[in-house]
Design a protein around this motif. Structure first.
Motif, mmCIF file in Angstrom:
data_model
loop_
_atom_site.group_PDB
_atom_site.id
_atom_site.type_symbol
_atom_site.label_atom_id
_atom_site.label_comp_id
_atom_site.label_asym_id
_atom_site.label_seq_id
_atom_site.Cartn_x
_atom_site.Cartn_y
_atom_site.Cartn_z
ATOM 1 N N SER A 1 0.849 -1.191 0.000
ATOM 2 C CA SER A 1 0.000 0.000 0.000
ATOM 3 C C SER A 1 0.880 1.234 0.000
ATOM 4 O O SER A 1 2.006 1.202 0.509
ATOM 5 C CB SER A 1 -0.939 0.028 1.222
ATOM 6 N N ILE B 1 1.960 -0.402 -3.935
ATOM 7 C CA ILE B 1 0.892 -0.851 -4.839
ATOM 8 C C ILE B 1 -0.099 -1.658 -4.009
ATOM 9 O O ILE B 1 0.244 -2.685 -3.430
ATOM 10 C CB ILE B 1 1.441 -1.710 -5.990
ATOM 11 N N CYS C 1 -1.287 -3.926 4.179
ATOM 12 C CA CYS C 1 -2.457 -3.650 3.350
ATOM 13 C C CYS C 1 -3.712 -4.089 4.070
ATOM 14 O O CYS C 1 -4.575 -3.305 4.392
ATOM 15 C CB CYS C 1 -2.363 -4.343 1.986
ATOM 16 N N TRP D 1 -7.987 -6.676 -8.613
ATOM 17 C CA TRP D 1 -6.580 -6.470 -8.954
ATOM 18 C C TRP D 1 -6.399 -5.577 -10.185
ATOM 19 O O TRP D 1 -5.263 -5.288 -10.565
ATOM 20 C CB TRP D 1 -5.921 -7.826 -9.244
ATOM 21 N N SER E 1 -4.153 -2.390 -9.791
ATOM 22 C CA SER E 1 -2.838 -2.737 -9.253
ATOM 23 C C SER E 1 -2.052 -3.634 -10.196
ATOM 24 O O SER E 1 -0.830 -3.503 -10.313
ATOM 25 C CB SER E 1 -3.015 -3.414 -7.895
ATOM 26 N N GLN F 1 -0.318 -1.602 -12.651
ATOM 27 C CA GLN F 1 0.882 -0.972 -12.080
ATOM 28 C C GLN F 1 2.037 -1.969 -12.007
ATOM 29 O O GLN F 1 3.181 -1.631 -12.338
ATOM 30 C CB GLN F 1 0.569 -0.427 -10.691
ATOM 31 N N TYR F 2 1.740 -3.199 -11.564
ATOM 32 C CA TYR F 2 2.790 -4.227 -11.526
ATOM 33 C C TYR F 2 3.327 -4.504 -12.925
ATOM 34 O O TYR F 2 4.539 -4.617 -13.142
ATOM 35 C CB TYR F 2 2.246 -5.521 -10.922
#
Length: 474
Positions: free
Chosen positions: A209, A239, A374, A457, A460, A463-464
């Motif tokens: 997070s 993330i 998180c 997800w 995120s 982003q990964y």
């Protein structure tokens, strides 16, 4: 792009915490972003049973702990590689603890072998990057770098409290060069630091997070690694975790007494009743029912729930608690249930059906953690329409919008936050929750907002994927 992930646990095979949920659910989300993940796991009995038809892909003659072989196959919706080393992993029960509840004495060797195997497979298997999770995979980057490979390494830190620190006497058994036992290497406070090594050798670091990413760079939140993390702040990213919204879907959940969705949450009442029957709670629908699902530990603030129990009961509310952990907290929870029959229901251990009924039937879910990278409980609660009551820190602060008067006026708010994490502040939050619950229209709006929150997800994973692509491009 092909990526090798390495971790010590993953659903649906082995789970002790949120790490397993992430490792088991992230690959499917990354696949939608064009990232094909193979997940390397220790060859625990549950993993090998799931890979009964797997093929042998390699043999390792000189891993720490002795020879091993690599099996590869599909299981549990994942492309899995398993390190089959019976002397290290053919053990029942918890993957880290023996029957006496103490760490296996050879954990250092066991997870060094996992890291060494990950480095070899990543370097030789045509992968674009290595994604290592938590301390158990922390030496993978060290083995990769000291073998001369520049394959990019992403290291994800799930919980800084678990660091994998071992005596210096372990080092000669790792097969790393002497130069690796240094401050600029695996050495940490005179011993071998697996987590420290993971942070040191990584090209990029993520944690689960944005708020936790900031917290761990401070002396208050860094648990002795704040200096290293602050020094690496330029490659540290927060993330948020997500959950598998197919597996966690109140409209299809087979564990529930009644299925429902955001358009028609009325069937939650049947789940509330089923939860009451399961835990012996005579829950009055006109009074708030609060739930807790998780480890009974100091970190999770379970003592704060028990200390604030008089305030919770004074609101007319009741409590459903599920979990296991510290013996003293288990005993206190049982004593609370005995002292308040019909108002407090406790199940020690883990029961998937009861967990799902808490999310689907409780009015609010308590997450009063003292620190929380998180947190997944509040994400499940949001998904199932149980209003989360959370400490304002870590990922809890990033995922729950406090229903303060201005937020309510604007039509926002998905839960309640409180700070600092003390019994007094939790008690105040419970009183505020009870007052909001008494206004049926306001509470329904909070539930609708909660269930409209995107806890998947999707964002995120993008982003990964972007971070992994950037690392692969160099």
């Amino acid at each position: 792009m092909r990526v090798l992930a390495v971790a010590s646990e993953a659903v649906p095979f082995v789970k002790t915490g949120g790490l397993a949920d992430v490792v088991g659910s992230l690959p499917a989300a990354l696949a939608r972003e064009g990232v094909a993940v193979t997940t390397l796991l220790p060859g625990y009995p549950a993993v090998l049973d799931a890979l009964a038809d797997a093929e042998e892909a390699a043999r390792f003659a000189d891993l720490p702990g002795g020879p091993a072989r690599l099996l590869r196959g599909q299981a549990g919706g994942l492309a899995v590689a398993a390190l089959d080393a019976p002397a290290l992993f053919d053990r029942p029960g918890n993957p880290y603890l023996g029957p006496d509840g103490a760490d296996w004495p050879d954990n250092g060797i066991r997870f060094a072998a996992l890291g060494a195997a990950a480095a070899r497979l990543a370097a030789e298997g045509g992968f674009a990057a290595l994604h290592a999770h938590d301390w158990q995979a922390g030496l993978a980057g060290a083995y990769l770098r000291h073998a001369g490979s520049r394959l990019p390494v992403l290291f994800t830190l799930h919980n800084l409290a678990f660091q994998g620190h071992f005596p210096a006497a372990l080092f000669p058994h790792l097969g790393l060069p002497d130069a690796a036992f240094a401050l600029a290497g695996v050495e940490f406070h005179g011993g071998v630091g697996f987590l420290k090594a993971g942070l040191w050798y990584a090209d990029a670091i993520t944690t689960v997070s944005p708020t936790y990413a900031a917290e761990i760079t401070t002396p208050e939140g860094g648990m002795g690694l704040d200096g290293l993390l602050a020094g690496r702040a330029g490659v540290l990213h927060g993330i948020l975790n997500g959950i598998d919204t197919t597996a966690w879907d109140p409209a299809t959940d087979r564990h529930l007494a009644a299925r429902f969705d955001a358009a028609d949450p009325a069937p939650r009442a049947a789940n509330r009743a089923a939860l009451g029957r399961a835990l012996g709670i005579a829950a009055d629908p006109a009074r708030p029912l609060f739930g807790f699902v998780g480890r009974l530990t100091w970190q999770k603030g379970v003592d704060l729930i028990l200390d604030a129990l008089p305030a919770l009961l004074a609101t007319g509310g009741s409590l459903a608690l599920l979990g296991s952990g510290e013996a003293g907290l288990e005993a206190r929870a049982r004593a609370a249930a005995a002292a308040h029959p019909g108002r407090v229901g406790v199940a020690i251990g883990y029961d998937e059906r009861i967990a799902r009924l808490i999310y689907a039937g409780a009015d609010g879910v308590l997450v009063p953690s003292r620190f929380e990278p998180c947190g997944l409980a509040q994400l499940c609660a949001l998904r199932y329409g149980a209003v989360p009551v959370v400490a304002r820190l870590g990922g809890l602060a990033d995922t729950v919008v406090d229903a303060n008067p201005m937020a309510l006026q604007a039509g926002w708010g998905t839960g309640l936050q409180f700070s600092p994490p003390t019994a007094g502040m939790l008690a105040a939050a419970l009183r505020r929750a009870a007052a909001l619950f008494a206004d049926a229209g306001t509470w329904r709006r909070l539930q609708r907002n909660a269930m409209a929150t995107d806890v998947s997800w999707t964002r995120s994973a993008a982003q990964y994927a972007a971070l992994l692509s950037a690392l692969a491009r160099g």
